[in-house]
Scaffold this motif. Structure first.
Motif, PDB file in Angstrom:
ATOM      1  N   ALA A 204      54.280  47.924  33.258  1.00 21.27           N
ATOM      2  CA  ALA A 204      53.819  48.391  34.566  1.00 21.27           C
ATOM      3  C   ALA A 204      54.502  47.634  35.696  1.00 21.27           C
ATOM      4  O   ALA A 204      54.780  48.208  36.758  1.00 21.27           O
ATOM      5  CB  ALA A 204      52.308  48.237  34.669  1.00 21.27           C
TER       6      ALA A 204
ATOM      7  N   THR B 148      53.586  53.028  33.542  1.00 25.26           N
ATOM      8  CA  THR B 148      52.705  52.176  34.329  1.00 25.26           C
ATOM      9  C   THR B 148      51.373  51.989  33.614  1.00 25.26           C
ATOM     10  O   THR B 148      51.112  52.600  32.572  1.00 25.26           O
ATOM     11  CB  THR B 148      52.472  52.785  35.720  1.00 25.26           C
ATOM     12  OG1 THR B 148      51.760  51.860  36.528  1.00 25.26           O
ATOM     13  CG2 THR B 148      51.696  54.093  35.623  1.00 25.26           C
ATOM     14  N   SER B 149      50.536  51.140  34.172  1.00 22.88           N
ATOM     15  CA  SER B 149      49.147  51.018  33.710  1.00 22.88           C
ATOM     16  C   SER B 149      48.291  52.042  34.439  1.00 22.88           C
ATOM     17  O   SER B 149      48.666  52.513  35.519  1.00 22.88           O
ATOM     18  CB  SER B 149      48.611  49.610  33.988  1.00 22.88           C
ATOM     19  OG  SER B 149      49.369  48.633  33.317  1.00 22.88           O
TER      20      SER B 149
ATOM     21  N   MET C 148      47.749  44.841  35.337  1.00 23.28           N
ATOM     22  CA  MET C 148      49.159  45.175  35.154  1.00 23.28           C
ATOM     23  C   MET C 148      49.706  44.594  33.858  1.00 23.28           C
ATOM     24  O   MET C 148      49.401  43.460  33.485  1.00 23.28           O
ATOM     25  CB  MET C 148      49.968  44.639  36.333  1.00 23.28           C
ATOM     26  CG  MET C 148      49.575  45.221  37.675  1.00 23.28           C
ATOM     27  SD  MET C 148      50.050  46.946  37.838  1.00 23.28           S
ATOM     28  CE  MET C 148      51.826  46.766  38.024  1.00 23.28           C
TER      29      MET C 148
END
Length: 226
Positions: A123, A112-113, A119
């Motif tokens: 992500a 993910t971020s 994003m």
């Protein structure tokens, strides 16, 4: 009815379910130990109240992958043990459990971020996989409880699974609501107060109960005389 009486021991000649339950509990335990190690080793980088568990993967270490893949493997072992113990592991239950395991695997592959950051494609995949896995497990547990309730030998376990499933859905709603500030923020960048890390950890605590309850019931049934 006590939990010792929830699963009738398998008839003579059937392959035992106990070793599969032990393997499942071992995987779940490994997942818990791993996330605790991450919690303390990355305490300076990851705020457990504000940041989600996935943020542990941003350090580049493999602990997050071990955590989620152990959950996926343990679920497979649990399904096998449940089937051998005579629980109604129907195709819809298997399909939902596969969505749970597949979502966990995708989350391990696509990081993910950072919480509050814009994003990326990875992500977005991670978030979609997370949504799938969050919904799939309580749905599978609910179906398993419904099928188990039709068998007198499993009604005690079914009642507890229904109760734990209700709590899991409630915790999931709270977690999703805690995500709204990030989702609704312009450009998906948000620097205000967040509680999604805490609510997500509560969700996973509930999910571990959903997974551990039937595994423990299998082991206890093996100690009960026929």
């Amino acid at each position: 009815m006590s939990s010792v009486e929830t699963i009738r021991p398998a008839p003579a000649g059937h392959r035992p379910a106990g070793p599969w339950a032990v393997a499942a509990l071992g995987c779940f335990g490994l997942s818990v130990v791993t996330v605790l190690v991450l919690h303390f080793s990355q305490a300076a980088e990851v705020d457990p109240v504000r940041q989600v568990i996935s943020d542990y993967a941003l350090s580049g270490a493999g602990g997050f992958a071990v955590c989620v893949l152990a959950l996926a493997a343990g679920t497979g072992f649990l399904l096998t043990g449940l089937a051998r113990a005579g629980l109604p592991v129907t195709p819809p239950v298997v399909a939902l459990a596969a969505c749970w395991g597949g979502g966990l695997t995708l989350c391990a592959i696509f990081p993910t971020s950072p919480t509050g950051a814009p994003m990326t494609f990875s992500a977005e995949v991670h978030r979609f996989a997370g949504l799938v896995l969050f919904v799939s497990l309580p749905a599978a547990a609910g179906l398993l409880a419904r099928g188990a309730a039709a068998h007198p030998a499993h009604r005690g376990l079914a009642a507890r699974l229904r109760r734990h499933t209700d709590w899991a859905w409630a915790a999931l709603v709270v977690f999703l609501l805690s995500q709204l500030p990030v989702l609704l923020a312009p450009s998906r960048a948000f620097d205000g107060p967040l509680f999604q890390g805490l609510t997500e950890r509560l969700v996973f605590a509930g999910y571990l109960v959903l997974l551990g309850e039937p595994a423990v019931a299998i082991l206890r049934s093996g100690r009960k005389p026929c």
